[in-house]
Design a protein around this motif. Structure first.
Motif, PDB file in Angstrom:
ATOM      1  N   TYR A 460       3.577  51.090  36.179  1.00  0.00           N
ATOM      2  CA  TYR A 460       4.167  50.005  35.397  1.00  0.00           C
ATOM      3  C   TYR A 460       4.574  48.898  36.360  1.00  0.00           C
ATOM      4  O   TYR A 460       5.346  49.134  37.307  1.00  0.00           O
ATOM      5  CB  TYR A 460       5.389  50.481  34.616  1.00  0.00           C
ATOM      6  CG  TYR A 460       5.068  51.432  33.485  1.00  0.00           C
ATOM      7  CD1 TYR A 460       4.988  50.978  32.177  1.00  0.00           C
ATOM      8  CD2 TYR A 460       4.854  52.779  33.726  1.00  0.00           C
ATOM      9  CE1 TYR A 460       4.707  51.852  31.131  1.00  0.00           C
ATOM     10  CE2 TYR A 460       4.561  53.657  32.697  1.00  0.00           C
ATOM     11  CZ  TYR A 460       4.485  53.187  31.395  1.00  0.00           C
ATOM     12  OH  TYR A 460       4.214  54.042  30.367  1.00  0.00           O
ATOM     13  N   THR A 461       4.035  47.718  36.142  1.00  0.00           N
ATOM     14  CA  THR A 461       4.384  46.560  36.973  1.00  0.00           C
ATOM     15  C   THR A 461       5.201  45.593  36.132  1.00  0.00           C
ATOM     16  O   THR A 461       4.748  45.136  35.072  1.00  0.00           O
ATOM     17  CB  THR A 461       3.126  45.864  37.507  1.00  0.00           C
ATOM     18  OG1 THR A 461       2.363  46.806  38.264  1.00  0.00           O
ATOM     19  CG2 THR A 461       3.503  44.695  38.402  1.00  0.00           C
ATOM     20  N   MET A 462       6.399  45.269  36.611  1.00  0.00           N
ATOM     21  CA  MET A 462       7.308  44.357  35.923  1.00  0.00           C
ATOM     22  C   MET A 462       7.779  43.309  36.913  1.00  0.00           C
ATOM     23  O   MET A 462       7.792  43.536  38.129  1.00  0.00           O
ATOM     24  CB  MET A 462       8.504  45.106  35.329  1.00  0.00           C
ATOM     25  CG  MET A 462       8.116  46.215  34.379  1.00  0.00           C
ATOM     26  SD  MET A 462       9.544  47.127  33.743  1.00  0.00           S
ATOM     27  CE  MET A 462       8.705  48.433  32.833  1.00  0.00           C
ATOM     28  N   SER A 463       8.149  42.170  36.406  1.00  0.00           N
ATOM     29  CA  SER A 463       8.584  41.066  37.272  1.00  0.00           C
ATOM     30  C   SER A 463       9.917  40.535  36.809  1.00  0.00           C
ATOM     31  O   SER A 463      10.279  40.650  35.637  1.00  0.00           O
ATOM     32  CB  SER A 463       7.546  39.942  37.263  1.00  0.00           C
ATOM     33  OG  SER A 463       7.378  39.415  35.945  1.00  0.00           O
ATOM     34  N   VAL A 464      10.655  39.945  37.758  1.00  0.00           N
ATOM     35  CA  VAL A 464      11.966  39.361  37.476  1.00  0.00           C
ATOM     36  C   VAL A 464      12.177  38.180  38.417  1.00  0.00           C
ATOM     37  O   VAL A 464      11.749  38.210  39.583  1.00  0.00           O
ATOM     38  CB  VAL A 464      13.087  40.409  37.655  1.00  0.00           C
ATOM     39  CG1 VAL A 464      13.111  40.948  39.071  1.00  0.00           C
ATOM     40  CG2 VAL A 464      14.450  39.819  37.294  1.00  0.00           C
ATOM     41  N   THR A 465      12.761  37.136  37.907  1.00  0.00           N
ATOM     42  CA  THR A 465      13.076  35.960  38.728  1.00  0.00           C
ATOM     43  C   THR A 465      14.361  36.216  39.483  1.00  0.00           C
ATOM     44  O   THR A 465      15.317  36.784  38.941  1.00  0.00           O
ATOM     45  CB  THR A 465      13.215  34.717  37.846  1.00  0.00           C
ATOM     46  OG1 THR A 465      12.006  34.543  37.092  1.00  0.00           O
ATOM     47  CG2 THR A 465      13.447  33.471  38.690  1.00  0.00           C
ATOM     48  N   GLU A 466      14.371  35.812  40.748  1.00  0.00           N
ATOM     49  CA  GLU A 466      15.570  36.041  41.571  1.00  0.00           C
ATOM     50  C   GLU A 466      16.783  35.345  40.964  1.00  0.00           C
ATOM     51  O   GLU A 466      16.666  34.479  40.105  1.00  0.00           O
ATOM     52  CB  GLU A 466      15.340  35.542  43.003  1.00  0.00           C
ATOM     53  CG  GLU A 466      15.198  34.039  43.137  1.00  0.00           C
ATOM     54  CD  GLU A 466      15.190  33.599  44.603  1.00  0.00           C
ATOM     55  OE1 GLU A 466      15.838  34.264  45.423  1.00  0.00           O
ATOM     56  OE2 GLU A 466      14.550  32.580  44.901  1.00  0.00           O
ATOM     57  N   ASN A 467      17.978  35.758  41.444  1.00  0.00           N
ATOM     58  CA  ASN A 467      19.273  35.259  40.936  1.00  0.00           C
ATOM     59  C   ASN A 467      19.442  35.595  39.463  1.00  0.00           C
ATOM     60  O   ASN A 467      20.039  34.851  38.698  1.00  0.00           O
ATOM     61  CB  ASN A 467      19.419  33.743  41.156  1.00  0.00           C
ATOM     62  CG  ASN A 467      19.298  33.359  42.610  1.00  0.00           C
ATOM     63  OD1 ASN A 467      19.812  34.049  43.481  1.00  0.00           O
ATOM     64  ND2 ASN A 467      18.593  32.261  42.888  1.00  0.00           N
ATOM     65  N   ASN A 468      18.861  36.711  39.065  1.00  0.00           N
ATOM     66  CA  ASN A 468      18.961  37.135  37.679  1.00  0.00           C
ATOM     67  C   ASN A 468      20.386  37.576  37.372  1.00  0.00           C
ATOM     68  O   ASN A 468      21.190  37.875  38.252  1.00  0.00           O
ATOM     69  CB  ASN A 468      18.003  38.311  37.434  1.00  0.00           C
ATOM     70  CG  ASN A 468      18.287  39.468  38.375  1.00  0.00           C
ATOM     71  OD1 ASN A 468      17.907  39.398  39.530  1.00  0.00           O
ATOM     72  ND2 ASN A 468      18.975  40.496  37.902  1.00  0.00           N
ATOM     73  N   SER A 469      20.683  37.630  36.075  1.00  0.00           N
ATOM     74  CA  SER A 469      21.991  38.126  35.636  1.00  0.00           C
ATOM     75  C   SER A 469      21.997  39.648  35.675  1.00  0.00           C
ATOM     76  O   SER A 469      20.955  40.285  35.501  1.00  0.00           O
ATOM     77  CB  SER A 469      22.293  37.642  34.219  1.00  0.00           C
ATOM     78  OG  SER A 469      21.293  38.089  33.331  1.00  0.00           O
ATOM     79  N   PRO A 470      23.171  40.283  35.928  1.00  0.00           N
ATOM     80  CA  PRO A 470      23.235  41.752  35.963  1.00  0.00           C
ATOM     81  C   PRO A 470      22.857  42.366  34.623  1.00  0.00           C
ATOM     82  O   PRO A 470      23.036  41.756  33.572  1.00  0.00           O
ATOM     83  CB  PRO A 470      24.700  42.023  36.322  1.00  0.00           C
ATOM     84  CG  PRO A 470      25.185  40.769  36.956  1.00  0.00           C
ATOM     85  CD  PRO A 470      24.442  39.658  36.297  1.00  0.00           C
ATOM     86  N   MET A 471      22.316  43.573  34.668  1.00  0.00           N
ATOM     87  CA  MET A 471      21.903  44.345  33.490  1.00  0.00           C
ATOM     88  C   MET A 471      20.875  43.589  32.646  1.00  0.00           C
ATOM     89  O   MET A 471      20.911  43.617  31.419  1.00  0.00           O
ATOM     90  CB  MET A 471      23.110  44.745  32.638  1.00  0.00           C
ATOM     91  CG  MET A 471      24.088  45.653  33.339  1.00  0.00           C
ATOM     92  SD  MET A 471      23.284  47.137  34.019  1.00  0.00           S
ATOM     93  CE  MET A 471      22.705  47.918  32.509  1.00  0.00           C
ATOM     94  N   LEU A 472      19.934  42.910  33.321  1.00  0.00           N
ATOM     95  CA  LEU A 472      18.868  42.191  32.631  1.00  0.00           C
ATOM     96  C   LEU A 472      17.737  43.161  32.318  1.00  0.00           C
ATOM     97  O   LEU A 472      17.267  43.889  33.188  1.00  0.00           O
ATOM     98  CB  LEU A 472      18.367  41.032  33.499  1.00  0.00           C
ATOM     99  CG  LEU A 472      17.157  40.260  32.968  1.00  0.00           C
ATOM    100  CD1 LEU A 472      17.539  39.500  31.695  1.00  0.00           C
ATOM    101  CD2 LEU A 472      16.625  39.293  34.016  1.00  0.00           C
TER     102      LEU A 472
END
Length: 796
Positions: A460-472
């Protein structure tokens, strides 16, 4: 016996001798425990969740067995009054207990419960005595009692008064009466706490026709409580005959299902007087409030009829006192005792204590499926019960004790033939008119756990933008299990690896949703991988793993950092000869951006200049060059403001200031730059150096050659340490730009410090013979290069 047989049978089937011995010892211990009855006491009106007992300590059972064997407490009746904490073994009262509400007609109040253990099955009796506390004051039914007494009444005559009622019992109940000070009356208290007014002195209506006395009822609590009533004495003329009842005690037997308005008994009192003195009226006295609600007295005829719903289970007898009063105020008393007879008006109640919602198809015969109790509130044969199962099913009922029954299997089960059973249990009493009740028990036949969960993907490949909010939440992992019931219930968990830091993500154990626990920094973490395990609810559980890869996307969260010219200094000096032509390299702006991609692509602009048309800046290289040839009309001091901007959204930018001097020779250049150099911080060492240098030049100007002064200033400036900002953690290659080969960089980092040293060396040009000016297109001499370097240091 069945538990011992079951224990030995399990040992023989499994072939595990150690397990057989352990189960046998556990069986012996539980048999010893089950033979005892736990007895506790608790004062009433305690707060909810009050401590009752420590079950593990009293039973000698290890605390770990409470949860392992699913121990719980079961109270008799529909309302559960106690709670057992499996983690601590403490038995507590769920609500505040009021003895007067729970046991209104009893001097002792005992609540019964049972501790139920599974695997193996065991029941332990227990009882809790609710002790009375003095929380009720004695109360009179009437706040004012009126007595009419003949003035001819002789001393020693007794006049019954309305007794006070106290809901408490024992020493907390009603103990004594007292009477306010008066010359005519005293009190006499009987063994049953009935109170009478005793005449001590002859009354005289002409002297005092009416008087008021204060009657006080006191209980024996600590501190004692009391209630008061006023006794109003009306002195009347002579009435020489009092009413006389036919009997002193009327005894009646009455069925509990008697309908309202049914006649209970008729009391009668005769008075031989004539007129109003011979007319008799009937009233209740010394009768509890509950009896007054259940029975109604006709004041004219003396008939007592049913006024409420009698309940044998609530009270078996009712005692009342009837007072007959004639028109002259004289009265007599009789007692009425009503015995309530039980009828079969309560159907049996089935209380399910334990139920195995699902049993495997390979369960052996005589496996316990459910445990329930049957209760009938009636007495005698009306309270005796029997149970049966409807239909031809592979189950049977086995009675245990205290009206408890076990539902067991009596044949082999086959899930492929039938996967579920709806068992109807019928409980019936032995009354003349037999009453019954039914309870349905649903039993599910389950498979064995032979299929592990399977993920829909291996990676499973997932992505997230840095400086994200906690528990995203960034995605979901999904696994399915081909089994049924709890064997198909999938739980997700991260696979922890020893020696590695805590993961950045969390997986919801039930849904498989993936959450980022804390903000990420692309400049520190660009991607990471970890394993996720999916386990089913079988015993033992089966599991499988999948790889989770999280990619961090860059965000434009870093502002460009200008390395040269130094952003902390007000201006950096550069020397440009008057003979410079178009496209002459003046300086190079060096900046870096810690971001990646287009967020780190830098562009350079000339934001402000003394001569806007004289200089230009390379859009991507940052090189400052002359846009045209320098002329004599151009101001000798030029100030440039440079803007460095990245291509993020929104873009971030930084500025740098560059001072340029147009010179013909070193002396002129030195004077121009010295005049243009702005004042530095008066508290910094650079200001002290500048003041010292100017003082030396002024004092030695007439006596010292210009060359000696230049050498001295250069020596002082070389001893200064240049302070530049910390070099960013990441410097994209695209931000360096293209430099001529004649430009050299020397970068020094000091571990544990926040400052770095960056040394920028000016290009070295060939020296021209003395007295010969440089030709077209030729560079200035090394003397000018060294002067320019010194000027740049002064600007810094």
């Amino acid at each position: 016996g069945w538990l011992f047989w079951r224990t030995m049978e399990c040992g023989r089937r499994s072939g595990d001798r150690k397990r057989q011995v352990t189960l046998f010892i556990l069986f012996v211990c539980m048999c010893q425990i089950g033979a005892e009855t736990l007895r506790y006491s608790l004062p009433e009106e305690m707060e909810r969740d009050s401590f009752v007992a420590n079950i593990t300590k009293d039973l000698g059972v290890p605390l770990s067995q409470l949860a392992a064997r699913k121990a719980r407490v079961v109270s008799e009746g529909n309302e559960q009054l106690f709670r057992l904490n499996q983690n601590t073994g403490v038995l507590t009262a769920k609500e505040s207990l009021d003895r007067e509400e729970i046991c209104p007609q009893s001097d002792t109040c005992t609540l019964f419960f049972k501790i139920f253990f599974e695997n193996p099955l065991q029941l332990i009796r227990g009882e809790v005595e609710v002790r009375d506390v003095n929380d009720n004051s004695p109360m009179f039914a009437e706040k004012e009692m009126v007595l009419k007494i003949l003035e001819t009444a002789s001393p020693g005559s007794r006049f019954p008064l309305e007794s006070a009622q106290d809901k408490d019992i024992g020493s907390n109940g009603l103990q004594n009466y007292s009477l306010g000070s008066n010359p005519h009356f005293s009190l006499a208290v009987g063994t049953g706490k009935e109170v009478e007014l005793v005449l001590q002195r002859q009354l005289d209506r002409e002297e005092q026709g009416e008087m008021s006395l204060l009657l006080i009822a006191t209980d024996g609590g600590s501190p004692p409580r009391s209630g008061t009533a006023q006794v109003r004495i009306v002195v009347v003329d002579a009435n020489d005959n009092i009413p006389v009842f036919e009997r002193e005690i009327y005894q009646v037997r009455l069925a509990e299902n008697s309908s309202p308005e049914q006649l209970v008994v008729r009391v009668a009192a005769a008075d031989p007087d004539e007129g109003s003195y011979g007319e008799v009226r009937y009233t209740f006295t010394q009768t509890s409030e509950r009896s007054r609600q259940l029975f109604q007295l006709n004041p004219a005829t003396g008939e007592i009829r049913v006024a409420g719903n009698l309940d044998f289970e609530e009270a078996k007898t009712h005692k009342m006192v009837v007072k007959a009063t004639d028109g002259g105020g004289l009265s007599a008393h009789c007692k009425v005792q009503v015995e309530v007879l039980d009828v079969n008006d309560n159907a049996p109640e089935i209380a399910l204590t334990s139920l195995t919602a699902s049993i495997p198809e390979d369960a052996p015969p005589r496996t316990v499926v459910a445990l329930f109790s049957v209760r009938d509130r009636d007495s005698g044969d009306n309270g005796r019960t029997e149970c049966s199962i409807d239909g031809d099913l592979p189950f049977s009922l086995t009675p245990t004790f205290d009206n408890y029954y076990e539902l067991r299997t009596n044949a082999a089960l086959d899930r492929e033939s039938k996967a579920q059973y709806n068992i109807t249990v019928t409980a019936m009493d032995w009354g003349t008119t037999r009453l019954s009740s039914r309870e349905s028990i649903f039993v599910q036949i389950s498979d064995v756990n032979d299929n592990p969960p399977e993920f829909t993907q291996e990676i499973y490949t997932m992505s997230v933008t840095e400086n994200n909010s906690p528990m995203l939440r960034i995605g979901r992992m999904n696994a399915t299990d081909a089994d049924a019931g709890k064997n198909a219930r999938v739980n997700y968990a991260l696979v922890r690896q020893e020696g590695k830091e805590q993961p950045y993500v969390s997986v919801n154990a039930e849904t498989g949703d993936v959450y980022i626990l804390r903000p990420l920094d692309y400049e520190k973490v660009r991607a990471f991988e970890l394993a996720v395990r999916a386990s089913d609810g079988g015993s033992p559980p089966l599991s499988t793993q999948a790889l989770l890869r999280v990619v961090v996307r860059d965000e434009n969260d870093n502002t460009p950092v200008v390395l040269h010219p130094h952003p902390d200094s007000s201006a950096t000096g550069e020397l440009v000869p008057r003979w410079a032509q178009s496209d002459y390299l003046v300086a190079k702006v060096v900046a870096v951006d810690a971001d990646a991609g287009q967020n780190a692509w830098l562009s350079y602009e000339l934001a402000k200049a003394t001569e806007p048309g004289l200089f230009r800046v390379g859009l991507h290289s940052g090189e400052v060059r002359t846009a045209r040839a320098v002329t004599e009309r151009d101001a000798p001091r030029q100030r440039l403001v440079l803007l460095v901007r990245d291509r993020g959204q929104p873009p971030r930018s930084a500025t740098a200031t560059l001072a340029v001097a147009l010179v013909d020779g070193f002396s002129e250049a030195h004077l121009l730059v010295s005049e243009e150099a702005p004042a530095a911080d008066p508290d910094g060492p650079l200001t002290l150096y500048l003041i010292a240098s100017l003082a030396c030049v002024s004092a030695l100007f007439l006596a010292t050659a210009v060359a000696a002064a230049v050498v001295k200033v250069r020596q002082v400036r070389r001893s200064e340490a240049e302070s530049l900002p910390t070099f960013p953690a990441t410097a994209p290659e695209s931000s360096v730009g293209s430099l001529p080969r004649s430009y050299l960089y020397d970068i020094c980092f000091a571990a544990g410090t926040v400052n770095s040293e960056f040394r920028f060396l000016r290009p070295l040009f060939p020296c021209f013979p003395a007295g010969l000016p440089p030709g077209p297109g030729e560079q200035r001499s090394s003397v000018y290069s060294q002067d320019a370097a010194n000027l740049g240091e002064e600007g810094d």
